[in-house]
Design a protein around this motif. Structure first.
Motif, PDB file in Angstrom:
ATOM      1  N   LYS A   1       0.821  -1.290   0.015  1.00 57.88           N
ATOM      2  CA  LYS A   1       0.029   0.021   0.108  1.00 57.88           C
ATOM      3  C   LYS A   1       0.780   1.171  -0.231  1.00 57.88           C
ATOM      4  O   LYS A   1       0.457   2.227  -0.718  1.00 57.88           O
ATOM      5  CB  LYS A   1      -0.858   0.010   1.334  1.00 57.88           C
ATOM      6  CG  LYS A   1      -1.940   1.081   1.383  1.00 57.88           C
ATOM      7  CD  LYS A   1      -3.162   1.073   0.543  1.00 57.88           C
ATOM      8  CE  LYS A   1      -3.899   2.135   0.351  1.00 57.88           C
ATOM      9  NZ  LYS A   1      -5.289   2.109  -0.456  1.00 57.88           N
TER      10      LYS A   1
ATOM     11  N   GLU B   1      -6.289  -5.248  -2.485  1.00 50.83           N
ATOM     12  CA  GLU B   1      -7.276  -5.551  -1.672  1.00 50.83           C
ATOM     13  C   GLU B   1      -7.030  -6.608  -0.793  1.00 50.83           C
ATOM     14  O   GLU B   1      -5.691  -7.272  -1.188  1.00 50.83           O
ATOM     15  CB  GLU B   1      -8.448  -5.993  -2.817  1.00 50.83           C
ATOM     16  CG  GLU B   1      -8.937  -4.817  -3.457  1.00 50.83           C
ATOM     17  CD  GLU B   1     -10.234  -5.043  -4.337  1.00 50.83           C
ATOM     18  OE1 GLU B   1     -10.827  -6.163  -4.167  1.00 50.83           O
ATOM     19  OE2 GLU B   1     -10.448  -4.114  -5.189  1.00 50.83           O
TER      20      GLU B   1
ATOM     21  N   CYS C   1      -7.235  -2.813   7.681  1.00 51.94           N
ATOM     22  CA  CYS C   1      -7.944  -2.358   6.164  1.00 51.94           C
ATOM     23  C   CYS C   1      -8.688  -1.123   6.375  1.00 51.94           C
ATOM     24  O   CYS C   1      -8.500  -0.102   5.758  1.00 51.94           O
ATOM     25  CB  CYS C   1      -8.975  -3.489   5.953  1.00 51.94           C
ATOM     26  SG  CYS C   1      -7.894  -4.915   5.369  1.00 51.94           S
ATOM     27  N   GLU C   2      -9.128  -0.872   7.874  1.00 47.46           N
ATOM     28  CA  GLU C   2      -9.863   0.492   8.013  1.00 47.46           C
ATOM     29  C   GLU C   2      -8.665   1.532   7.899  1.00 47.46           C
ATOM     30  O   GLU C   2      -8.773   2.670   7.369  1.00 47.46           O
ATOM     31  CB  GLU C   2     -10.394   0.527   9.467  1.00 47.46           C
ATOM     32  CG  GLU C   2     -12.078   0.085   9.343  1.00 47.46           C
ATOM     33  CD  GLU C   2     -12.561  -0.269  10.427  1.00 47.46           C
ATOM     34  OE1 GLU C   2     -13.196  -1.181  10.713  1.00 47.46           O
ATOM     35  OE2 GLU C   2     -12.048   0.429  11.768  1.00 47.46           O
ATOM     36  N   ASP C   3      -7.574   1.397   8.936  1.00 45.54           N
ATOM     37  CA  ASP C   3      -6.560   2.348   8.769  1.00 45.54           C
ATOM     38  C   ASP C   3      -5.910   2.864   7.926  1.00 45.54           C
ATOM     39  O   ASP C   3      -5.234   3.803   7.485  1.00 45.54           O
ATOM     40  CB  ASP C   3      -5.460   1.978   9.990  1.00 45.54           C
ATOM     41  CG  ASP C   3      -5.832   1.695  11.463  1.00 45.54           C
ATOM     42  OD1 ASP C   3      -7.031   2.125  11.606  1.00 45.54           O
ATOM     43  OD2 ASP C   3      -5.337   1.096  12.244  1.00 45.54           O
TER      44      ASP C   3
ATOM     45  N   ASP D   1      -7.025   2.188   4.691  1.00 41.79           N
ATOM     46  CA  ASP D   1      -8.198   2.401   3.565  1.00 41.79           C
ATOM     47  C   ASP D   1      -7.783   1.338   2.399  1.00 41.79           C
ATOM     48  O   ASP D   1      -7.665   1.458   1.296  1.00 41.79           O
ATOM     49  CB  ASP D   1      -7.939   3.711   2.936  1.00 41.79           C
ATOM     50  CG  ASP D   1      -9.359   4.046   2.063  1.00 41.79           C
ATOM     51  OD1 ASP D   1     -10.156   3.297   2.090  1.00 41.79           O
ATOM     52  OD2 ASP D   1      -9.058   4.906   1.115  1.00 41.79           O
TER      53      ASP D   1
ATOM     54  N   LYS E   1      -9.647  -2.188   0.584  1.00 40.33           N
ATOM     55  CA  LYS E   1     -10.898  -2.846   0.586  1.00 40.33           C
ATOM     56  C   LYS E   1     -10.616  -4.254   1.182  1.00 40.33           C
ATOM     57  O   LYS E   1      -9.669  -5.221   0.691  1.00 40.33           O
ATOM     58  CB  LYS E   1     -11.355  -2.863  -0.955  1.00 40.33           C
ATOM     59  CG  LYS E   1     -12.662  -3.393  -1.106  1.00 40.33           C
ATOM     60  CD  LYS E   1     -13.329  -3.074  -2.432  1.00 40.33           C
ATOM     61  CE  LYS E   1     -14.716  -3.799  -2.635  1.00 40.33           C
ATOM     62  NZ  LYS E   1     -15.036  -3.447  -3.903  1.00 40.33           N
TER      63      LYS E   1
END
Ligand code: SF4
Ligand SMILES: [Zn+2]
Length: 269
Positions: free
Chosen positions: A41, A48, A71-73, A75, A77
């Motif tokens: 990332k 993803e 995944c929230e931290d 971003d 999917k």
């Protein structure tokens, strides 16, 4: 060389992935796959995440929570695959049923590994991902390479390497290992330094005594020794004969070297 430089070099040297293609990262909740996703990332790849909820009691709940947080931290999917919804039972039950049928010859991780690879390939294809990234590190690969030597099956090592190179088939999604040259201790330090949400405890089902024995032996070696094992592998890998004949499994139509793929062979009644 620090982790980031090492991983960038591995991606470039082995052409693991490019920024125009989707990469599905197999997120277990452990440090290796978490660091893999974090770095891909950070480097700007289109990633993803896929998490297999194997239903191994509280351990699986902690893993799912860690993956969701990551995944929230970042971003990313996230796709969550619930093994019970799809296959009718958690991995422990599926595995025990298979082992009973096979008279207990197969190790837990061998059974689980076959099922996971089968699921990842199907999901990656459905999501139009071009690669599946896993968190395998240098220690894992040295361990597998040594085990294959001890079992006098060096041919099995054709699967080792930063990118799967022994299967060429349009339904097979190549698997990549960006951490192939990174030591496990360095990954642990990196994940802690960056405060990544990680479950550090080992999977309660990883009970393969032979693998544990080889892992313990490797722990007595220096980082340099482990790197030399992988160097040796690189020297002989070009000479490992690859079996190129790939067809489709009669039962599930996934790529397979035999009439039935390994997963269908295991799950056959
Ligand atoms: S450690 Fe073994 S049993 Fe546990 S999830 Fe991984 S492959 Fe499956
Ligand atoms: Zn099959």
């Amino acid at each position: 060389m620090n982790i980031e430089t090492k991983v960038k070099k591995t991606i470039k040297e082995y052409k693991l992935c490019n920024k125009k293609e989707k990469v599905l990262v197999a997120l277990s909740g452990g440090k290796d796959s978490t660091v893999t996703a974090y770095l891909l990332k950070k480097f700007g790849y289109d990633i993803e995440g896929i998490h297999l909820d194997l239903k191994i009691g509280e351990y699986s709940k902690r893993c799912l929570k860690a993956v969701k947080k990551l995944c929230e931290d970042l971003d990313i999917k996230l796709h969550v695959y619930d093994i019970k919804d799809d296959m009718g039972s958690g991995i422990c039950y599926l595995r025990s049923a298979i082992q009973l049928k096979q008279k207990g010859n197969l190790k837990n991780c061998a059974v689980c590994g076959v099922i996971k690879k089968w699921i990842f390939n199907r999901i990656a294809r459905k999501l139009y991902a071009k690669k599946i990234a896993t968190g395998h590190n240098l220690d894992d690969e040295a361990q597998t390479f040594l085990m294959n030597i001890f079992k006098a099956s060096p041919k099995l090592s054709a699967n080792i390497g930063p990118i799967s190179r022994n299967i060429q088939n349009k339904k097979f999604i190549p698997r990549i290992k960006p951490l192939f040259y990174v030591l496990e201790d360095d990954i642990r330090d990196f994940s802690k330094k960056n405060k990544l949400p990680v479950v550090y405890e080992k999977c309660p089902c990883s009970l393969d005594s032979y693998r544990i024995q080889v892992r313990e032996f490797l722990e007595t070696l220096s980082g340099k020794d482990k790197q030399n094992i992988i160097k040796n592998f690189n020297n002989i890998s070009k000479r490992i004969k690859k079996d190129s004949k790939i067809e489709y499994c009669e039962a599930c139509q996934e790529p397979s070297r035999n009439r039935l793929c390994k997963k269908c062979e295991l799950m056959r009644v």
